[in-house]
Design an enzyme around this catalytic site. Structure first.
Site: not given
Ligand code: GDG
Length: 486
Positions: A156, A364
């Site tokens: 992720h 991110d």
């Protein structure tokens, strides 16, 4: 149909209520719809954890199977190695890393215990889908225990360059173990490229195609699977929440001032210190906006059992106090910092009320909040997204105002530009971003990965895994930008 077995460190046990975090946001819709097993840590530390089997509970079509951790496992595996070494390193923030060899050993041992507890739960036809940096060695540990099922892995968070990865001493061991998965998924093509480079550098893999590696005569498929939200659903939730008393109260408290909103887990990678510095720079240089704007930063505390996260919380509180005491006025508080979370639907309503969504992580994997902010907007009068160019989401949402999150002046300039942006430009940018997210969903994301796993995996099994076929998409209301939320 194959049964889906998901492995992730945290498991969103229904009795624990909603928690802030992108992994659950991305995965929950798939599990709730398809059913299956969700296996991981219970969130509890227990002295006798090592002797207990997995604890089983059921809700809807999902079987939750969780184990407790001992204090030593929690500290070594979770707090120190996963969150103190891998998390910063994979985000290319090596100066935050604190390495200790005994933590790395505990990380591998705890992964082995997860494998031991998972083993009795597995059935022949299961598809095993492992998630995130807590479990890099798990594919190899499952193979070592004789598991022949297709095993997929999804990361992720970002994957760094081999030079940065090499800063963690067990880099080669980690990558070699992970390569026992059949399919390895990433958020972006650059994460995939970095991983392929690491696999060839540290594990002797050979790249035989853009998304194909070969190691020890086996093929490992790589793929890009950007995590998604259900944009029409979130848009509808935002519209409903906008009329709720909670959101109405926030709106009244603004008294006509423009709202700038940030929503992030309180985490060093989210760039909150730099963001507050940018807002402060804005207040210092754009005095004409004084009393006309309020910045609400919602930063639910996260990983408070990790020392650096406690320190960050204290630093942010201090910075927020300084901004208010030095830039504010007796009748105006320019910044509201809230470290409690709230229901996701309320957040959706806040997002719709915000003229600016300020999403500036240092790095991110994806960043679902950015997508949620876009989905929450009123198509007739949308706000402006200011987005870090180092979030995976920036690839799809390139119509946002993209900024370098390390540059407070750039953040200040983007805020001023967003506040002054005319209606036409706001709408043009918003429409482009809406188009980029509206056709995707967390279900498509999940099925996309599972299809790849089915095609890439199953080769070790004596009998091929039965096909997992996505059912017809759930009957979502038909949404277009003009009818989505009216
Ligand atoms: C990881 C990766 C990747 C936030 N506060 C509350 C709350 N949230 C929800 C948001 C959003 C989710 O949590 C956060 O997701 P992000 O993607 O922004 O960030 P991470 O938690 O770091 O997620 C990330 C993601 O995994 C998925 O692959 O995008 O890059 O780091 O949905 O709305 N939800 C509730 N209360 C809150 O206070 N209920």
């Amino acid at each position: 149909m194959s049964r889906l077995v998901v492995v992730s460190n945290r498991v969103p046990l229904p009795e624990k209520g909603a928690q802030a975090g992108g992994l659950a946001t991305a995965l929950q819709p798939l599990l709730e719809r398809e059913g299956g097993v969700w296996f991981g840590w219970s969130g509890t530390i227990a002295a006798k954890a090592a002797e207990q089997p997995a604890r089983i509970s059921h809700a809807g079509r999902v079987t939750y199977a969780t184990i407790d951790l001992t204090r030593a496992e929690h500290d070594g595996y979770y707090a120190n190695f996963a969150n103190g070494v891998l998390w910063p390193l994979l985000h290319s923030l090596p100066e935050m890393m604190r390495f200790d060899r005994s933590d790395a050993e505990t990380y591998f041992e705890t992964n082995a215990r997860f494998a031991d507890r998972l083993l009795p739960l597995l059935q022949d036809e299961d598809l095993v889908w492992v998630h995130d940096y807590h479990f890099l060695p798990l594919p190899a540990l499952l193979r070592a225990r004789g598991v022949t099922n297709p095993v997929g892995f999804f990361l992720h968070i970002p994957f760094p360059s081999p030079e940065i990865l090499a800063l963690a001493p067990p880099a080669g061991k980690l990558i070699t173990a992970l390569l026992q998965a059949d399919v390895i998924g990433f958020q972006t093509i650059s994460d995939l490229g970095n991983f392929a480079a690491a696999a060839t550098t540290f594990a002797g893999a050979r790249q035989i195609g853009a998304e194909l590696l070969e190691i020890d005569g086996r093929r490992v498929r790589l793929g890009v699977f950007p995590a998604e939200i259900d944009a029409p659903d979130f848009a509808a939730a935002a519209l409903r929440a906008a009329r709720s008393p909670t959101v109405e109260r926030l709106r009244r408290s603004l008294g006509g001032q423009s709202l700038i909103l940030g929503v992030d887990r309180l985490d060093p990678t989210k760039g909150l210190v730099q963001r507050l510095a940018g807002y402060r720079r804005f207040l210092e240089t754009e005095t004409s906006w004084h009393r006309r704007v309020v910045f609400l930063q919602i930063a639910p505390v996260s990983r408070q059992d990790v020392a650096s996260y406690q320190a960050l919380r204290a630093e942010l509180s201090q910075l927020a106090g300084e901004i208010n005491s030095e830039c504010g006025d007796p009748d105006w508080t320019p910044l509201r910092l809230i470290t409690r979370g709230g229901p996701r639907t309320t957040l959706a309503g806040y997002m719709r009320a915000a003229r600016i969504g300020l999403v500036t992580p240092l790095r991110d994997g994806m960043n679902l909040v950015a997508k949620e902010y876009v989905a929450a907007q009123d198509p007739e009068d949308p706000g402006v997204l200011i987005l870090s160019r180092f979030a995976g989401a920036a690839r799809q949402l390139d119509a946002a105002l993209l900024v370098n999150p390390n540059d407070p002046d750039a953040i200040a300039e983007a805020i001023a530009r967003a506040l002054a942006m005319d209606h036409r430009e706001r709408q043009t940018r918003w429409r482009a971003m809406w188009q980029a997210i509206v056709e995707n969903s967390p279900l498509d994301w999940g099925f996309g990965f599972l299809r790849a796993l089915q095609q890439g995996g199953g080769k070790r099994s004596a009998h091929a895994a039965p096909a997992i076929t996505p059912r017809a998409k759930p009957s979502l209301p038909v949404h277009t930008p003009s009818n989505a939320i009216n």
